[in-house]
Design an enzyme around this catalytic site. Sequence first.
Site, PDB file in Angstrom:
ATOM      1  N   LYS A   1     -10.164  -2.498   0.213  1.00  0.00           N
ATOM      2  CA  LYS A   1      -9.467  -2.098  -1.009  1.00  0.00           C
ATOM      3  C   LYS A   1      -8.001  -1.945  -0.635  1.00  0.00           C
ATOM      4  O   LYS A   1      -7.570  -0.902  -0.160  1.00  0.00           O
ATOM      5  CB  LYS A   1     -10.042  -0.780  -1.548  1.00  0.00           C
ATOM      6  CG  LYS A   1      -9.863  -0.565  -3.067  1.00  0.00           C
ATOM      7  CD  LYS A   1      -8.424  -0.569  -3.539  1.00  0.00           C
ATOM      8  CE  LYS A   1      -7.683   0.701  -3.154  1.00  0.00           C
ATOM      9  NZ  LYS A   1      -6.257   0.670  -3.686  1.00  0.00           N
TER      10      LYS A   1
ATOM     11  N   GLU B   1       7.549  14.480   4.337  1.00  0.00           N
ATOM     12  CA  GLU B   1       7.762  13.069   4.629  1.00  0.00           C
ATOM     13  C   GLU B   1       8.513  12.427   3.468  1.00  0.00           C
ATOM     14  O   GLU B   1       8.027  12.388   2.341  1.00  0.00           O
ATOM     15  CB  GLU B   1       6.423  12.363   4.848  1.00  0.00           C
ATOM     16  CG  GLU B   1       6.574  10.899   5.220  1.00  0.00           C
ATOM     17  CD  GLU B   1       5.239  10.212   5.447  1.00  0.00           C
ATOM     18  OE1 GLU B   1       5.156   9.379   6.365  1.00  0.00           O
ATOM     19  OE2 GLU B   1       4.281  10.500   4.695  1.00  0.00           O
TER      20      GLU B   1
ATOM     21  N   CYS C   1       4.980   4.738   8.788  1.00  0.00           N
ATOM     22  CA  CYS C   1       4.464   6.035   9.225  1.00  0.00           C
ATOM     23  C   CYS C   1       4.948   6.377  10.631  1.00  0.00           C
ATOM     24  O   CYS C   1       4.858   7.528  11.052  1.00  0.00           O
ATOM     25  CB  CYS C   1       2.937   6.059   9.175  1.00  0.00           C
ATOM     26  SG  CYS C   1       2.143   5.009  10.405  1.00  0.00           S
TER      27      CYS C   1
ATOM     28  N   GLU D   1      -2.597  -1.960  -4.486  1.00  0.00           N
ATOM     29  CA  GLU D   1      -2.378  -2.817  -5.648  1.00  0.00           C
ATOM     30  C   GLU D   1      -0.914  -3.236  -5.778  1.00  0.00           C
ATOM     31  O   GLU D   1      -0.582  -4.082  -6.615  1.00  0.00           O
ATOM     32  CB  GLU D   1      -2.834  -2.107  -6.932  1.00  0.00           C
ATOM     33  CG  GLU D   1      -2.103  -0.835  -7.289  1.00  0.00           C
ATOM     34  CD  GLU D   1      -2.656   0.405  -6.602  1.00  0.00           C
ATOM     35  OE1 GLU D   1      -2.350   1.523  -7.075  1.00  0.00           O
ATOM     36  OE2 GLU D   1      -3.365   0.273  -5.577  1.00  0.00           O
ATOM     37  N   ARG D   2      -0.039  -2.677  -4.926  1.00  0.00           N
ATOM     38  CA  ARG D   2       1.376  -3.047  -5.005  1.00  0.00           C
ATOM     39  C   ARG D   2       1.669  -4.390  -4.341  1.00  0.00           C
ATOM     40  O   ARG D   2       2.609  -5.083  -4.734  1.00  0.00           O
ATOM     41  CB  ARG D   2       2.239  -1.955  -4.355  1.00  0.00           C
ATOM     42  CG  ARG D   2       2.226  -0.646  -5.110  1.00  0.00           C
ATOM     43  CD  ARG D   2       3.041   0.402  -4.383  1.00  0.00           C
ATOM     44  NE  ARG D   2       3.076   1.673  -5.094  1.00  0.00           N
ATOM     45  CZ  ARG D   2       3.653   2.771  -4.630  1.00  0.00           C
ATOM     46  NH1 ARG D   2       4.249   2.756  -3.437  1.00  0.00           N
ATOM     47  NH2 ARG D   2       3.643   3.881  -5.330  1.00  0.00           N
TER      48      ARG D   2
END
Length: 499
Positions: A174, A384, A282, A177-178
């Site tokens: 999965k 963050e 990250c 979606e971007r």
Amino acid sequence: MVRELTHFIGGRHVGGTSGRFADVFDPSSGQVQARVPLASADEVRAVIADAEHAQLAWGAANPQRRARVLMRFVDLIKRDIEALARLLSSEHGKTIDDARGDIQRGVEVIEFCIGAPHLLKGEYTSAAGTGIDVYSMRQPLGVVAGITPFNFPAMIPLWKAGPALAAGNAFVLKPSERDPSVPLRIAELFLEAGIPAGVFNVVNGDKEAVDTLLEDDRVKAIGFVGSTPIAHYIYTSAAQHGKRAQCFGGAKNHMIVMPDADLDQVADALIGAGYGSAGERCMAISVAVPVGDETADALAAKLAERVGHLRIGPALAADVDYGPLVSRDAVERVSGYIQTGIDEGATLLADGRGHVVPGHENGFYLGPTLFDHVTTDMTIYREEVFGPVLVIARAADYEEALAMASDHEFGNGVAIFTRDGDAARDFTARVNVGMVGVNVPIPVPIAYHTFGGWKKSGFGDLNQHGPDAFRFYTKTKTVTSRWPSGIKEGASFVIPTMH
């Protein structure tokens, strides 16, 4: 023309049936370039059923044969890397060079997974007792899933899928979606390499798809990379449903700069590690911690000078240092953090808000931002930001610098720059962070070591890639075997012991 994207299920492209879609943007121009379907729970359950059926033969295959499929996949990725990099850049916004690196780091894990036959070997003890042998074997879990982020649309899916497939599992991806086009292309290449239809699937979706993967008993393990709140949610939900999870969340990576460090080397390292990929990594260094005001003043001056020369522009341009952020929402969110830093009293040395690229005025751009005199109670230090924002948080001495990195709630990566071997050795032993660099700004381990942060940066006992990944995607079966010698001993009513 707006492209219509699909899912990839059972070895073929399948249109969505939920009636729900998400727009996929070109971040460089701000224009919609595609629509991606968002799967319903029923669609996800159908994917899981297909994967469960396909896994039986794949899991029973000789590990060497599975490894040969991965070898062919690596060749196909190398064949198509330029087209893949352009596709990745067009949806994410990172530069072509950075996109190639995204793909290459994923390929390196696949190359490691080609050694799966060795990594899947069990253990054997002959004559553990009289006429008794004990041995173990590693077997696939069945159907496993990966939920991956927008910022590495090739690398993270390959980090998750490589060991899962090599170990004999079927995999349901999965992706974000971007930027879903590269994951869909990866599925095509796996099929071309020889993966049986249904063993590698891509289902696009949002929370409905995620929750279905978490709740369905046929999915035995979940791998996730994203924000800490969602990582915690997925980890706890997976545990409630009796499945394994490795979930990696946010970060606030520090670079400790000792007074003896080469400050030109440090400044160059910070510019690349802090602003590369628009800070959407990250493992980006977002906090510079110079030790002593003399070191801090000199470093701030060098950084301010370099920031002024950074080139920001379209992702596919050849002469830019970094491209746009992934979305307009991301620009607004990071801009809000910049204003908060100003409001809380940090010294703004460079303000990236309002950056405009001629000819691309509607793109999602943000210039490099630099703060000095940031304290540990400020929002831009604690949270963050995930954008091109670098902060300088000064430390009076080495112990204070060590404590800043160790005490932060995130514990993903950290670096120290120094010429002093004793200081570096002490730092690596004592710092409370999962991945450490010594004169290396972004300490991402190579593929045959393991990647994982501590504290609120990681949830789960086993990390990504390296041997940990094969332990995560397999279950151990231990066999105690005895062949009768023909001697009748009668019934025994005590627990067996090895004597």
